[in-house]
Design a protein around this motif. Structure first.
Motif, short mmCIF file in Angstrom:
data_model
loop_
_atom_site.label_atom_id
_atom_site.label_comp_id
_atom_site.label_asym_id
_atom_site.label_seq_id
_atom_site.Cartn_x
_atom_site.Cartn_y
_atom_site.Cartn_z
N TYR A 81 34.75 8.90 -49.06
CA TYR A 81 34.00 9.71 -48.10
C TYR A 81 32.57 9.95 -48.58
N GLU A 82 32.43 10.31 -49.84
CA GLU A 82 31.11 10.61 -50.39
C GLU A 82 30.18 9.41 -50.32
N PHE A 83 30.69 8.23 -50.72
CA PHE A 83 29.84 7.04 -50.67
C PHE A 83 29.33 6.80 -49.26
N TRP A 84 30.22 6.84 -48.28
CA TRP A 84 29.82 6.53 -46.91
C TRP A 84 28.90 7.60 -46.34
N GLN A 85 29.09 8.84 -46.69
CA GLN A 85 28.17 9.88 -46.24
C GLN A 85 26.78 9.67 -46.81
N CYS A 86 26.71 9.37 -48.09
CA CYS A 86 25.40 9.11 -48.71
C CYS A 86 24.75 7.87 -48.10
N LEU A 87 25.54 6.83 -47.90
CA LEU A 87 25.01 5.59 -47.34
C LEU A 87 24.46 5.82 -45.94
N MET A 88 25.19 6.53 -45.10
CA MET A 88 24.76 6.70 -43.71
C MET A 88 23.61 7.71 -43.59
N ASN A 89 23.53 8.66 -44.52
CA ASN A 89 22.46 9.65 -44.47
C ASN A 89 21.16 9.15 -45.08
N ASP A 90 21.25 8.36 -46.16
CA ASP A 90 20.03 7.88 -46.83
C ASP A 90 20.33 6.58 -47.57
N PRO A 91 20.47 5.46 -46.83
CA PRO A 91 20.82 4.20 -47.49
C PRO A 91 19.75 3.72 -48.48
N GLU A 92 18.51 4.05 -48.22
CA GLU A 92 17.45 3.61 -49.14
C GLU A 92 17.61 4.26 -50.51
N VAL A 128 38.75 4.24 -31.66
CA VAL A 128 39.67 3.72 -32.67
C VAL A 128 39.70 4.67 -33.86
N HIS A 129 40.89 5.10 -34.24
CA HIS A 129 41.05 5.87 -35.47
C HIS A 129 41.55 4.90 -36.55
N SER A 130 40.71 4.67 -37.54
CA SER A 130 41.06 3.76 -38.64
C SER A 130 41.44 4.57 -39.87
N ILE A 170 36.46 6.20 -35.65
CA ILE A 170 36.61 7.36 -36.53
C ILE A 170 37.39 6.87 -37.75
N ALA A 171 36.70 6.74 -38.86
CA ALA A 171 37.28 6.15 -40.07
C ALA A 171 37.79 7.28 -40.98
N HIS A 172 39.09 7.31 -41.17
CA HIS A 172 39.73 8.39 -41.92
C HIS A 172 39.97 7.98 -43.37
N THR A 173 39.71 8.90 -44.26
CA THR A 173 40.09 8.74 -45.66
C THR A 173 40.46 10.09 -46.23
N ASN A 174 41.43 10.13 -47.13
CA ASN A 174 41.70 11.38 -47.87
C ASN A 174 41.25 11.24 -49.32
N LYS A 175 40.44 10.21 -49.58
CA LYS A 175 39.87 9.98 -50.91
C LYS A 175 38.41 10.41 -50.89
N GLU A 224 25.73 3.30 -35.49
CA GLU A 224 25.68 4.49 -34.65
C GLU A 224 27.06 4.96 -34.20
N ASN A 225 28.03 4.08 -34.14
CA ASN A 225 29.32 4.43 -33.56
C ASN A 225 30.43 4.59 -34.59
N LEU A 226 30.03 4.84 -35.84
CA LEU A 226 31.00 5.04 -36.92
C LEU A 226 30.91 6.47 -37.42
N HIS A 227 32.03 7.15 -37.41
CA HIS A 227 32.12 8.50 -37.96
C HIS A 227 33.18 8.50 -39.05
N VAL A 228 32.81 8.96 -40.24
CA VAL A 228 33.75 8.99 -41.37
C VAL A 228 34.29 10.40 -41.52
N GLN A 229 35.60 10.51 -41.55
CA GLN A 229 36.26 11.82 -41.60
C GLN A 229 37.09 11.95 -42.87
#
Length: 254
Positions: free
Chosen positions: A59-70, A28-30, A50-55, A144-149
């Motif tokens: 993107y930054e929030f979700w990358q930080c969350l998925m890499n180091d949520p703590e 699914v491309h969201s 595959i979650a798409h954003t051009n904002k 595991e199955n979410l990729h943010v682009q």
């Protein structure tokens, strides 16, 4: 696993029906990706999203969350709770000035939770929030199955047209409908996207991709997409034909 962010204004009632339309194992491309509530639920139920954003801020929030949520949670706990309207207003205007992306992401979370609209740069402060339990849960966030682009196209419609990998479905949580009068040049938040509904309709008419749109219930949407497959969802998340109980609607071009 649930998204730690709250959706703007309303929460979705349509997840069960969306899952019926999108089988397990689908790619699914969201687009219009922001709070991630539906995307996270889909990714945790054997769909690859595959979650798409051009904002960039989203993107930054979700990358930080998925890499180091703590780390995001610790920073949110440090800065929260937001105790006054004055501090809330300052953070809405100044949070991007912090140089550390994890600090920006922790404040991003706090603003989302504290805004009565669920946005980062708009809304009024909800006073008296106790976020300790939610912040604690955020520490263990994992999907595991979410990729943010991060898309480079300025118009998300161009990003849909540019998909060049496997795509079983395109999903867009459009939410509210408007006629887009006087919206050209209108200031919106860094996290928000303006949807020109006529252009979106034109795209799903021409594309060969299977597209699902999620709207808040609207007679105007019903009229605009009258030739498409429309499913109406009530406040309990059930499919219904009774419009007075309608809460949301799904529009599909298949």
């Amino acid at each position: 696993m649930n998204s730690p962010l709250k959706p703007p204004i309303t929460s979705s009632k349509s997840l069960a029906t969306i899952k019926k339309l999108i089988p397990e194992g689908s790619v699914v491309h969201s687009f219009l990706f922001y709070d991630g509530n539906i995307e996270v639920q889909l990714s945790d139920s054997k769909r690859f999203v595959i979650a798409h954003t051009n904002k960039y801020v989203n993107y930054e929030f979700w990358q930080c969350l998925m890499n180091d949520p703590e780390r995001v949670a610790i920073i949110a706990d440090h800065f929260g709770p937001i105790e006054s309207e004055n501090i809330f207003d300052i953070l809405q205007k100044e949070w991007l000035k912090y140089s550390d992306p994890f600090i920006r992401s922790g404040i991003y979370y706090l603003l989302n939770q504290s805004s009565d609209l669920g946005y980062i740069t708009s809304g009024k402060l909800i006073e008296g929030l106790d976020l300790k339990r939610n912040i604690l849960k955020m520490k263990s966030f994992k999907t595991e199955n979410l990729h943010v682009q991060l898309d480079t196209e300025e118009d998300f419609l161009d990003s849909i047209a540019a998909i060049d990998s496997r795509c079983d479905f395109v999903f867009l949580p459009v939410r509210s409908f408007s006629f887009n009068f006087l919206e050209e040049g209108k200031n919106i938040g860094f996290e928000q996207t303006t949807v020109i509904h006529k252009k979106l309709k034109d795209l799903i008419e021409k594309t060969d991709k299977k597209v699902i749109l999620l709207y808040d219930y609207s007679k105007q949407v019903d009229k605009l997409y009258k030739d498409y497959n429309i499913k109406i969802i009530d406040q309990w998340g059930r499919d219904t034909n009774v419009h007075k109980f309608a809460k949301e609607m799904l529009v599909a071009n298949f």
